[in-house]
Motif scaffolding. Structure first.
Motif, PDB file in Angstrom:
ATOM      1  N   LEU A 171      30.723  -6.531   7.704  1.00  0.00           N
ATOM      2  CA  LEU A 171      31.084  -5.567   8.746  1.00  0.00           C
ATOM      3  C   LEU A 171      32.575  -5.267   8.726  1.00  0.00           C
ATOM      4  O   LEU A 171      32.977  -4.101   8.833  1.00  0.00           O
ATOM      5  N   ASP A 172      33.403  -6.273   8.567  1.00  0.00           N
ATOM      6  CA  ASP A 172      34.850  -6.048   8.559  1.00  0.00           C
ATOM      7  C   ASP A 172      35.288  -5.158   7.407  1.00  0.00           C
ATOM      8  O   ASP A 172      36.191  -4.330   7.542  1.00  0.00           O
ATOM      9  N   VAL A 173      34.618  -5.287   6.261  1.00  0.00           N
ATOM     10  CA  VAL A 173      34.941  -4.458   5.089  1.00  0.00           C
ATOM     11  C   VAL A 173      34.600  -2.995   5.374  1.00  0.00           C
ATOM     12  O   VAL A 173      35.402  -2.087   5.114  1.00  0.00           O
ATOM     13  N   VAL A 174      33.409  -2.762   5.932  1.00  0.00           N
ATOM     14  CA  VAL A 174      32.979  -1.393   6.234  1.00  0.00           C
ATOM     15  C   VAL A 174      33.879  -0.790   7.305  1.00  0.00           C
ATOM     16  O   VAL A 174      34.280   0.377   7.213  1.00  0.00           O
ATOM     17  N   MET A 175      34.238  -1.587   8.310  1.00  0.00           N
ATOM     18  CA  MET A 175      35.139  -1.083   9.349  1.00  0.00           C
ATOM     19  C   MET A 175      36.489  -0.692   8.760  1.00  0.00           C
ATOM     20  O   MET A 175      37.045   0.348   9.120  1.00  0.00           O
ATOM     21  N   ALA A 176      37.005  -1.492   7.850  1.00  0.00           N
ATOM     22  CA  ALA A 176      38.294  -1.181   7.222  1.00  0.00           C
ATOM     23  C   ALA A 176      38.203   0.095   6.396  1.00  0.00           C
ATOM     24  O   ALA A 176      39.119   0.925   6.422  1.00  0.00           O
ATOM     25  N   MET A 177      37.102   0.250   5.672  1.00  0.00           N
ATOM     26  CA  MET A 177      36.919   1.460   4.864  1.00  0.00           C
ATOM     27  C   MET A 177      36.860   2.714   5.737  1.00  0.00           C
ATOM     28  O   MET A 177      37.332   3.779   5.328  1.00  0.00           O
ATOM     29  N   ARG A 178      36.301   2.578   6.943  1.00  0.00           N
ATOM     30  CA  ARG A 178      36.165   3.714   7.865  1.00  0.00           C
ATOM     31  C   ARG A 178      37.365   3.832   8.808  1.00  0.00           C
ATOM     32  O   ARG A 178      37.413   4.723   9.638  1.00  0.00           O
ATOM     33  N   LYS A 179      38.294   2.867   8.692  1.00  0.00           N
ATOM     34  CA  LYS A 179      39.483   2.837   9.564  1.00  0.00           C
ATOM     35  C   LYS A 179      39.094   2.807  11.043  1.00  0.00           C
ATOM     36  O   LYS A 179      39.622   3.565  11.868  1.00  0.00           O
ATOM     37  N   VAL A 180      38.157   1.909  11.366  1.00  0.00           N
ATOM     38  CA  VAL A 180      37.683   1.737  12.733  1.00  0.00           C
ATOM     39  C   VAL A 180      38.132   0.355  13.216  1.00  0.00           C
ATOM     40  O   VAL A 180      37.927  -0.636  12.532  1.00  0.00           O
ATOM     41  N   SER A 181      38.741   0.306  14.382  1.00  0.00           N
ATOM     42  CA  SER A 181      39.201  -0.970  14.935  1.00  0.00           C
ATOM     43  C   SER A 181      38.056  -1.677  15.661  1.00  0.00           C
ATOM     44  O   SER A 181      37.065  -1.058  16.057  1.00  0.00           O
ATOM     45  N   SER A 182      38.229  -2.966  15.846  1.00  0.00           N
ATOM     46  CA  SER A 182      37.229  -3.749  16.580  1.00  0.00           C
ATOM     47  C   SER A 182      37.089  -3.232  18.000  1.00  0.00           C
ATOM     48  O   SER A 182      35.976  -3.122  18.525  1.00  0.00           O
ATOM     49  N   LYS A 183      38.200  -2.915  18.611  1.00  0.00           N
ATOM     50  CA  LYS A 183      38.181  -2.414  19.991  1.00  0.00           C
ATOM     51  C   LYS A 183      37.385  -1.109  20.076  1.00  0.00           C
ATOM     52  O   LYS A 183      36.567  -0.923  20.974  1.00  0.00           O
ATOM     53  N   GLU A 184      37.625  -0.221  19.140  1.00  0.00           N
ATOM     54  CA  GLU A 184      36.935   1.073  19.115  1.00  0.00           C
ATOM     55  C   GLU A 184      35.433   0.902  18.920  1.00  0.00           C
ATOM     56  O   GLU A 184      34.636   1.498  19.642  1.00  0.00           O
TER      57      GLU A 184
END
Length: 70
Positions: A7-20
């Protein structure tokens, strides 16, 4: 055998923060953090579907199976 959470890898690729992401899918940042680190015993299909919808990905992008010894 182990399930690896990417999940963290996909979030980084999409430039999405945990808070968002946490706010968008209606869970706490603490629970999202546990999920990202693979420290949960399960995840609801509804939550998984919301994550996939928001990140525009498939469940297989977030989860991987790792056999013993790899």
């Amino acid at each position: 055998m182990e399930i690896v959470v990417n999940l963290d890898v996909v979030m980084a690729m999409r430039k999405v923060s945990s808070k968002e992401l946490a706010k968008a899918i209606g869970i706490t940042e603490a629970n999202l953090s546990l999920l990202k680190r693979g420290k949960v015993k399960g995840v609801r299909f509804e939550t998984l579907a919301q994550i996939c919808h928001y990140l525009d990905c498939q469940p297989g992008d977030l989860l991987a199976f790792k056999p013993d010894g790899e």
